[in-house]
Design a protein around this motif. Structure first.
Motif, PDB file in Angstrom:
ATOM      1  N   ARG A   1       0.820  -1.201   0.000  1.00 36.00           N
ATOM      2  CA  ARG A   1       0.000   0.000   0.000  1.00 36.00           C
ATOM      3  C   ARG A   1       0.865   1.265   0.000  1.00 36.00           C
ATOM      4  NH1 ARG A   1      -4.812  -1.218   4.418  1.00 36.00           N
ATOM      5  NH2 ARG A   1      -5.868  -2.853   3.220  1.00 36.00           N
ATOM      6  N   GLN A   2       1.936   1.216   0.739  1.00 30.54           N
ATOM      7  CA  GLN A   2       2.815   2.386   0.793  1.00 30.54           C
ATOM      8  C   GLN A   2       3.414   2.689  -0.579  1.00 30.54           C
ATOM      9  OE1 GLN A   2       6.016   2.008   3.622  1.00 30.54           O
ATOM     10  NE2 GLN A   2       6.327   4.216   3.742  1.00 30.54           N
ATOM     11  N   ALA A   3       3.835   1.629  -1.289  1.00 30.11           N
ATOM     12  CA  ALA A   3       4.403   1.817  -2.626  1.00 30.11           C
ATOM     13  C   ALA A   3       3.357   2.355  -3.595  1.00 30.11           C
ATOM     14  CB  ALA A   3       4.972   0.495  -3.137  1.00 30.11           C
ATOM     15  N   MET A   4       2.128   1.865  -3.480  1.00 31.83           N
ATOM     16  CA  MET A   4       1.061   2.339  -4.366  1.00 31.83           C
ATOM     17  C   MET A   4       0.713   3.791  -4.072  1.00 31.83           C
ATOM     18  SD  MET A   4      -1.347  -1.068  -4.450  1.00 31.83           S
ATOM     19  CE  MET A   4      -2.309  -0.671  -5.906  1.00 31.83           C
ATOM     20  N   ALA A   5       0.714   4.154  -2.796  1.00 37.03           N
ATOM     21  CA  ALA A   5       0.450   5.540  -2.436  1.00 37.03           C
ATOM     22  C   ALA A   5       1.550   6.455  -2.965  1.00 37.03           C
ATOM     23  CB  ALA A   5       0.337   5.665  -0.917  1.00 37.03           C
ATOM     24  N   ALA A   6       2.781   5.961  -2.946  1.00 34.05           N
ATOM     25  CA  ALA A   6       3.903   6.758  -3.454  1.00 34.05           C
ATOM     26  C   ALA A   6       3.760   6.994  -4.952  1.00 34.05           C
ATOM     27  CB  ALA A   6       5.223   6.060  -3.148  1.00 34.05           C
ATOM     28  N   VAL A   7       3.300   5.972  -5.678  1.00 39.45           N
ATOM     29  CA  VAL A   7       3.077   6.123  -7.125  1.00 39.45           C
ATOM     30  C   VAL A   7       2.015   7.184  -7.382  1.00 39.45           C
ATOM     31  CG1 VAL A   7       2.145   4.987  -9.181  1.00 39.45           C
ATOM     32  CG2 VAL A   7       3.822   3.805  -7.759  1.00 39.45           C
ATOM     33  N   GLN A   8       0.934   7.143  -6.635  1.00 39.92           N
ATOM     34  CA  GLN A   8      -0.147   8.113  -6.811  1.00 39.92           C
ATOM     35  C   GLN A   8       0.310   9.531  -6.478  1.00 39.92           C
ATOM     36  OE1 GLN A   8      -2.929   5.880  -4.268  1.00 39.92           O
ATOM     37  NE2 GLN A   8      -4.313   5.797  -6.017  1.00 39.92           N
ATOM     38  N   ALA A   9       1.071   9.658  -5.406  1.00 42.84           N
ATOM     39  CA  ALA A   9       1.562  10.982  -5.021  1.00 42.84           C
ATOM     40  C   ALA A   9       2.510  11.550  -6.071  1.00 42.84           C
ATOM     41  CB  ALA A   9       2.263  10.896  -3.664  1.00 42.84           C
ATOM     42  N   MET A  53       0.195   1.594 -14.982  1.00 41.21           N
ATOM     43  CA  MET A  53       0.973   0.388 -15.216  1.00 41.21           C
ATOM     44  C   MET A  53       1.777   0.014 -13.969  1.00 41.21           C
ATOM     45  SD  MET A  53       2.235   0.960 -19.158  1.00 41.21           S
ATOM     46  CE  MET A  53       2.766  -0.723 -19.408  1.00 41.21           C
ATOM     47  N   GLN A  54       2.337   1.011 -13.309  1.00 47.82           N
ATOM     48  CA  GLN A  54       3.073   0.746 -12.074  1.00 47.82           C
ATOM     49  C   GLN A  54       2.149   0.186 -11.000  1.00 47.82           C
ATOM     50  OE1 GLN A  54       4.589   4.761 -11.646  1.00 47.82           O
ATOM     51  NE2 GLN A  54       6.687   4.110 -12.111  1.00 47.82           N
ATOM     52  N   LEU A  55       0.971   0.755 -10.875  1.00 50.21           N
ATOM     53  CA  LEU A  55       0.008   0.277  -9.889  1.00 50.21           C
ATOM     54  C   LEU A  55      -0.434  -1.148 -10.197  1.00 50.21           C
ATOM     55  CD1 LEU A  55      -2.173   3.507  -9.503  1.00 50.21           C
ATOM     56  CD2 LEU A  55      -0.624   2.531  -7.788  1.00 50.21           C
ATOM     57  N   GLY A  56      -0.601  -1.451 -11.480  1.00 49.05           N
ATOM     58  CA  GLY A  56      -0.973  -2.811 -11.857  1.00 49.05           C
ATOM     59  C   GLY A  56       0.089  -3.827 -11.475  1.00 49.05           C
ATOM     60  N   LEU A  57       1.340  -3.484 -11.706  1.00 48.75           N
ATOM     61  CA  LEU A  57       2.432  -4.383 -11.324  1.00 48.75           C
ATOM     62  C   LEU A  57       2.492  -4.572  -9.817  1.00 48.75           C
ATOM     63  CD1 LEU A  57       5.263  -3.215 -13.749  1.00 48.75           C
ATOM     64  CD2 LEU A  57       4.170  -5.455 -13.728  1.00 48.75           C
ATOM     65  N   LEU A  58       2.327  -3.482  -9.088  1.00 43.52           N
ATOM     66  CA  LEU A  58       2.354  -3.571  -7.626  1.00 43.52           C
ATOM     67  C   LEU A  58       1.196  -4.417  -7.115  1.00 43.52           C
ATOM     68  CD1 LEU A  58       3.306   0.112  -6.765  1.00 43.52           C
ATOM     69  CD2 LEU A  58       4.728  -1.914  -6.377  1.00 43.52           C
ATOM     70  N   ALA A  59       0.023  -4.247  -7.704  1.00 39.19           N
ATOM     71  CA  ALA A  59      -1.137  -5.040  -7.295  1.00 39.19           C
ATOM     72  C   ALA A  59      -0.933  -6.526  -7.558  1.00 39.19           C
ATOM     73  CB  ALA A  59      -2.385  -4.541  -8.021  1.00 39.19           C
ATOM     74  N   ALA A  60      -0.136  -6.829  -8.595  1.00 39.93           N
ATOM     75  CA  ALA A  60       0.148  -8.224  -8.931  1.00 39.93           C
ATOM     76  C   ALA A  60       1.308  -8.796  -8.120  1.00 39.93           C
ATOM     77  CB  ALA A  60       0.451  -8.343 -10.421  1.00 39.93           C
TER      78      ALA A  60
END
Length: 202
Positions: A1-9, A53-60
């Motif tokens: 979650r932290q990595a995904m939040a960083a991508v969004q920010a 695309m980054q979020l998709g990879l992180l989710a996977a």
């Protein structure tokens, strides 16, 4: 979650930067191609292509950072090609198809890919016509038609179409290198997406 939040920010911050670059493009010195591409990258490609695309990879469960360079290249190529298509359609597309009158970038004084290509290709009386169209929303349809004629006379329309196609093909080639690493149907989608964008009518 932290990595995904960083991508969004990061995507949000990049978009804000892109908006500032966009203003500098239209009100500062005449932008070169690198400046135009950078606006496209930061204003749209990073949040609409790279971040998802980054979020998709992180989710996977994958390490998105391990693919950062190739994803960023794909996103930039796709973003630039897509923005060039928007700019082409703004000047040359049929108004009934796109749902708005041609030449809105001209009337708004926007230094789009099409407008910059026009200014680079013209001088004298022809350039004066183009510059007169950039003065504001009162630019009449007849002036836009004259600008279109000038652009076609200098093959600006063909130049833009060739560059759009080239960028889309380069993006598709980047996606093709992902075969064997990710699902075939996903790779096929990312291969076809730039080519679809290069041919869309609106």
């Amino acid at each position: 979650r932290q990595a995904m939040a960083a991508v969004q920010a990061t995507a949000g911050a990049d978009t804000v930067r892109g908006q500032f670059l966009d203003l500098e493009r239209d009100f500062g010195p005449m932008p070169d191609r690198e400046a135009l591409d950078t606006v496209s990258e930061y204003k749209s490609a990073r949040y609409s292509v790279l971040a998802p695309m980054q979020l998709g990879l992180l989710a996977a469960g994958a390490d998105a950072a391990a693919h950062e360079k190739e994803l960023a290249r794909y996103a930039r190529l796709l973003g630039v090609s897509g923005q060039m298509r928007d700019d082409y359609l703004d000047l040359f597309a049929d108004a009934d198809t796109v749902g708005k009158p041609a030449g809105s970038d001209l009337r708004e004084g926007r230094r789009s890919y099409a407008v910059c290509a026009l200014l680079a290709a013209t001088n004298g009386a022809e350039r004066a016509v183009v510059e007169s169209a950039l003065t504001g929303p009162t630019c009449p349809p007849q002036t836009v038609e004259r600008v279109q004629d000038i652009a076609r006379r200098h093959s600006v329309d063909k130049q833009l179409l060739a560059e759009i196609r080239r960028g889309a093909e380069e993006a598709a080639a980047v996606a093709a290198t992902w075969r064997g690493r990710w699902r075939d149907e996903a790779v096929e989608f990312f291969e076809q997406l730039p080519l679809w964008g290069a041919l869309r009518a609106k």
